[in-house]
Scaffold this motif. Structure first.
Motif, PDB file in Angstrom:
ATOM      1  N   TRP A   1       0.240  -0.925  -0.075  1.00  0.00           N
ATOM      2  CA  TRP A   1       0.083  -0.164  -0.271  1.00  0.00           C
ATOM      3  C   TRP A   1       1.305   1.288  -0.085  1.00  0.00           C
ATOM      4  O   TRP A   1       1.439   1.382   0.754  1.00  0.00           O
ATOM      5  CB  TRP A   1      -0.972   0.152   1.353  1.00  0.00           C
ATOM      6  CG  TRP A   1      -1.581  -1.671   0.992  1.00  0.00           C
ATOM      7  CD1 TRP A   1      -1.107  -2.190   1.719  1.00  0.00           C
ATOM      8  CD2 TRP A   1      -3.239  -1.657   0.810  1.00  0.00           C
ATOM      9  NE1 TRP A   1      -1.913  -3.257   1.801  1.00  0.00           N
ATOM     10  CE2 TRP A   1      -3.210  -2.810   1.209  1.00  0.00           C
ATOM     11  CE3 TRP A   1      -4.078  -0.666   0.255  1.00  0.00           C
ATOM     12  CZ2 TRP A   1      -4.704  -2.967   0.974  1.00  0.00           C
ATOM     13  CZ3 TRP A   1      -4.716  -1.355  -0.224  1.00  0.00           C
ATOM     14  CH2 TRP A   1      -5.674  -2.461  -0.221  1.00  0.00           C
TER      15      TRP A   1
ATOM     16  N   GLU B   1       1.088   5.731   0.834  1.00  0.00           N
ATOM     17  CA  GLU B   1       0.223   6.630   1.282  1.00  0.00           C
ATOM     18  C   GLU B   1      -0.466   7.492   0.346  1.00  0.00           C
ATOM     19  O   GLU B   1      -0.065   7.396  -0.757  1.00  0.00           O
ATOM     20  CB  GLU B   1       0.953   7.808   2.111  1.00  0.00           C
ATOM     21  CG  GLU B   1       2.098   8.652   1.479  1.00  0.00           C
ATOM     22  CD  GLU B   1       3.248   8.716   1.724  1.00  0.00           C
ATOM     23  OE1 GLU B   1       2.639   9.895   2.857  1.00  0.00           O
ATOM     24  OE2 GLU B   1       4.062   9.160   1.864  1.00  0.00           O
ATOM     25  N   ARG B   2      -1.743   7.896   0.646  1.00  0.00           N
ATOM     26  CA  ARG B   2      -2.621   8.511  -0.627  1.00  0.00           C
ATOM     27  C   ARG B   2      -1.721  10.140  -0.670  1.00  0.00           C
ATOM     28  O   ARG B   2      -2.395  10.246  -1.521  1.00  0.00           O
ATOM     29  CB  ARG B   2      -3.459   8.724   0.465  1.00  0.00           C
ATOM     30  CG  ARG B   2      -4.818   7.839   0.267  1.00  0.00           C
ATOM     31  CD  ARG B   2      -6.435   8.416   0.809  1.00  0.00           C
ATOM     32  NE  ARG B   2      -6.835   6.648   0.463  1.00  0.00           N
ATOM     33  CZ  ARG B   2      -7.633   6.505   1.844  1.00  0.00           C
ATOM     34  NH1 ARG B   2      -8.637   7.121   2.874  1.00  0.00           N
ATOM     35  NH2 ARG B   2      -8.943   5.269   1.136  1.00  0.00           N
ATOM     36  N   ASP B   3      -1.669  10.894   0.595  1.00  0.00           N
ATOM     37  CA  ASP B   3      -0.432  12.176   0.740  1.00  0.00           C
ATOM     38  C   ASP B   3       0.673  11.763   0.153  1.00  0.00           C
ATOM     39  O   ASP B   3       1.796  11.242   0.357  1.00  0.00           O
ATOM     40  CB  ASP B   3      -1.092  12.573   2.302  1.00  0.00           C
ATOM     41  CG  ASP B   3      -2.355  12.747   2.957  1.00  0.00           C
ATOM     42  OD1 ASP B   3      -3.335  12.819   1.826  1.00  0.00           O
ATOM     43  OD2 ASP B   3      -2.587  13.112   3.899  1.00  0.00           O
TER      44      ASP B   3
ATOM     45  N   PHE C   1       1.687  10.176  -2.501  1.00  0.00           N
ATOM     46  CA  PHE C   1       1.160   8.653  -3.440  1.00  0.00           C
ATOM     47  C   PHE C   1       1.928   8.615  -4.707  1.00  0.00           C
ATOM     48  O   PHE C   1       3.232   8.112  -4.671  1.00  0.00           O
ATOM     49  CB  PHE C   1      -0.660   8.735  -3.864  1.00  0.00           C
ATOM     50  CG  PHE C   1      -0.213   7.539  -4.755  1.00  0.00           C
ATOM     51  CD1 PHE C   1      -0.634   6.196  -4.229  1.00  0.00           C
ATOM     52  CD2 PHE C   1      -0.240   7.106  -6.161  1.00  0.00           C
ATOM     53  CE1 PHE C   1      -0.614   4.721  -5.256  1.00  0.00           C
ATOM     54  CE2 PHE C   1      -0.187   6.517  -7.010  1.00  0.00           C
ATOM     55  CZ  PHE C   1      -0.598   4.646  -6.035  1.00  0.00           C
TER      56      PHE C   1
ATOM     57  N   ALA D   1       5.149   8.087  -3.022  1.00  0.00           N
ATOM     58  CA  ALA D   1       5.453   6.540  -2.320  1.00  0.00           C
ATOM     59  C   ALA D   1       5.611   5.733  -3.563  1.00  0.00           C
ATOM     60  O   ALA D   1       6.303   4.827  -3.565  1.00  0.00           O
ATOM     61  CB  ALA D   1       4.220   6.802  -1.397  1.00  0.00           C
TER      62      ALA D   1
ATOM     63  N   PHE E   1       3.465  -0.880   3.884  1.00  0.00           N
ATOM     64  CA  PHE E   1       2.836  -0.308   2.963  1.00  0.00           C
ATOM     65  C   PHE E   1       4.594   0.642   3.287  1.00  0.00           C
ATOM     66  O   PHE E   1       5.068   0.949   3.650  1.00  0.00           O
ATOM     67  CB  PHE E   1       1.590   0.864   4.369  1.00  0.00           C
ATOM     68  CG  PHE E   1       2.067   1.444   5.389  1.00  0.00           C
ATOM     69  CD1 PHE E   1       2.879   2.116   6.026  1.00  0.00           C
ATOM     70  CD2 PHE E   1       2.292   0.262   6.475  1.00  0.00           C
ATOM     71  CE1 PHE E   1       2.966   3.203   7.149  1.00  0.00           C
ATOM     72  CE2 PHE E   1       3.523   0.376   7.776  1.00  0.00           C
ATOM     73  CZ  PHE E   1       3.482   2.165   7.827  1.00  0.00           C
ATOM     74  N   GLU E   2       3.988   1.529   2.403  1.00  0.00           N
ATOM     75  CA  GLU E   2       5.448   3.188   2.005  1.00  0.00           C
ATOM     76  C   GLU E   2       4.461   4.082   2.257  1.00  0.00           C
ATOM     77  O   GLU E   2       3.372   4.476   1.831  1.00  0.00           O
ATOM     78  CB  GLU E   2       5.336   3.218   0.418  1.00  0.00           C
ATOM     79  CG  GLU E   2       7.527   2.760   0.338  1.00  0.00           C
ATOM     80  CD  GLU E   2       7.634   4.413   0.291  1.00  0.00           C
ATOM     81  OE1 GLU E   2       8.767   4.697   1.099  1.00  0.00           O
ATOM     82  OE2 GLU E   2       6.509   5.542   0.720  1.00  0.00           O
ATOM     83  N   GLU E   3       4.735   4.517   3.255  1.00  0.00           N
ATOM     84  CA  GLU E   3       4.288   6.600   3.939  1.00  0.00           C
ATOM     85  C   GLU E   3       5.557   7.032   4.694  1.00  0.00           C
ATOM     86  O   GLU E   3       6.577   6.049   5.290  1.00  0.00           O
ATOM     87  CB  GLU E   3       3.788   5.662   4.556  1.00  0.00           C
ATOM     88  CG  GLU E   3       2.890   6.947   5.210  1.00  0.00           C
ATOM     89  CD  GLU E   3       1.440   7.343   5.785  1.00  0.00           C
ATOM     90  OE1 GLU E   3       1.282   8.430   6.759  1.00  0.00           O
ATOM     91  OE2 GLU E   3       0.967   5.885   6.117  1.00  0.00           O
TER      92      GLU E   3
ATOM     93  N   THR F   1       7.105   8.188   7.173  1.00  0.00           N
ATOM     94  CA  THR F   1       6.042   8.585   8.748  1.00  0.00           C
ATOM     95  C   THR F   1       6.775   7.950   9.393  1.00  0.00           C
ATOM     96  O   THR F   1       7.875   7.105   9.198  1.00  0.00           O
ATOM     97  CB  THR F   1       5.124   8.126   8.844  1.00  0.00           C
ATOM     98  OG1 THR F   1       4.458   8.559  10.430  1.00  0.00           O
ATOM     99  CG2 THR F   1       5.442   6.695   8.494  1.00  0.00           C
TER     100      THR F   1
ATOM    101  N   ASN G   1       6.215  -0.794   8.091  1.00  0.00           N
ATOM    102  CA  ASN G   1       6.052  -0.115   6.890  1.00  0.00           C
ATOM    103  C   ASN G   1       7.922   0.214   5.922  1.00  0.00           C
ATOM    104  O   ASN G   1       8.973   0.083   7.064  1.00  0.00           O
ATOM    105  CB  ASN G   1       7.219   1.919   7.881  1.00  0.00           C
ATOM    106  CG  ASN G   1       6.224   3.054   6.409  1.00  0.00           C
ATOM    107  OD1 ASN G   1       7.044   3.092   5.593  1.00  0.00           O
ATOM    108  ND2 ASN G   1       6.521   4.425   7.658  1.00  0.00           N
TER     109      ASN G   1
END
Length: 136
Positions: free
Chosen positions: A8, A10-12, A14, A17, A55-57, A59, A72
């Motif tokens: 997955w 990140e939306r912000d 994207f 990412a 997930f790739e974010e 953060t 992550n």
């Protein structure tokens, strides 16, 4: 064989990412992370399918439990865990146990601590075998 783990982004941010995921796929880092997580899922007797996600974010979040376990990729990359199997296993085994314990308690309380200790104790006999199979 490559581990089948959903990824997955990140939306912000994207696009950035998605580019980081593509780079990780191109360099083999994504396959290493997926192989590591598949090995840990087996170690902790957690079915990989539908239970383990990447997930790739950008953060500070290393991992979280959202009804399934999410790890992550960005943290794996930034910490250079793809360079050393033993370091990766040590770090992500503790993270895996921590997130598993959140199935017992959503907060960091005595129940969470006990669940984490029990998960770690249960997997210890299998740890040498995982350490002996670099990258899954």
């Amino acid at each position: 064989a490559d581990a089948a783990v959903p990824v997955w982004a990140e939306r912000d941010g994207f696009q950035q990412a998605a580019e980081r995921v593509a780079e990780a796929q191109r360099t083999g880092t994504l396959a290493k992370f997926a192989g590591l997580l598949a090995s840990l899922a087996e170690l902790f007797s957690v079915p990989c399918l539908d239970r383990i996600h990447i997930f790739e974010e950008d953060t500070q979040t290393v991992a979280f439990n959202g009804g399934a376990l999410f790890f992550n990729l960005r943290y794996f990359v930034m910490e250079n865990h793809a360079d050393c199997w033993e370091d990766a296993v040590c770090f992500w085994t503790v993270s895996f146990a921590h997130e598993l314990a959140h199935f017992e308690s959503v907060v960091h309380d005595r129940h969470h601590g006990r669940a984490m200790e029990n998960a770690q104790r249960a997997m210890l006999p299998g740890l040498p075998a995982v350490l002996g199979r670099p990258w899954g």
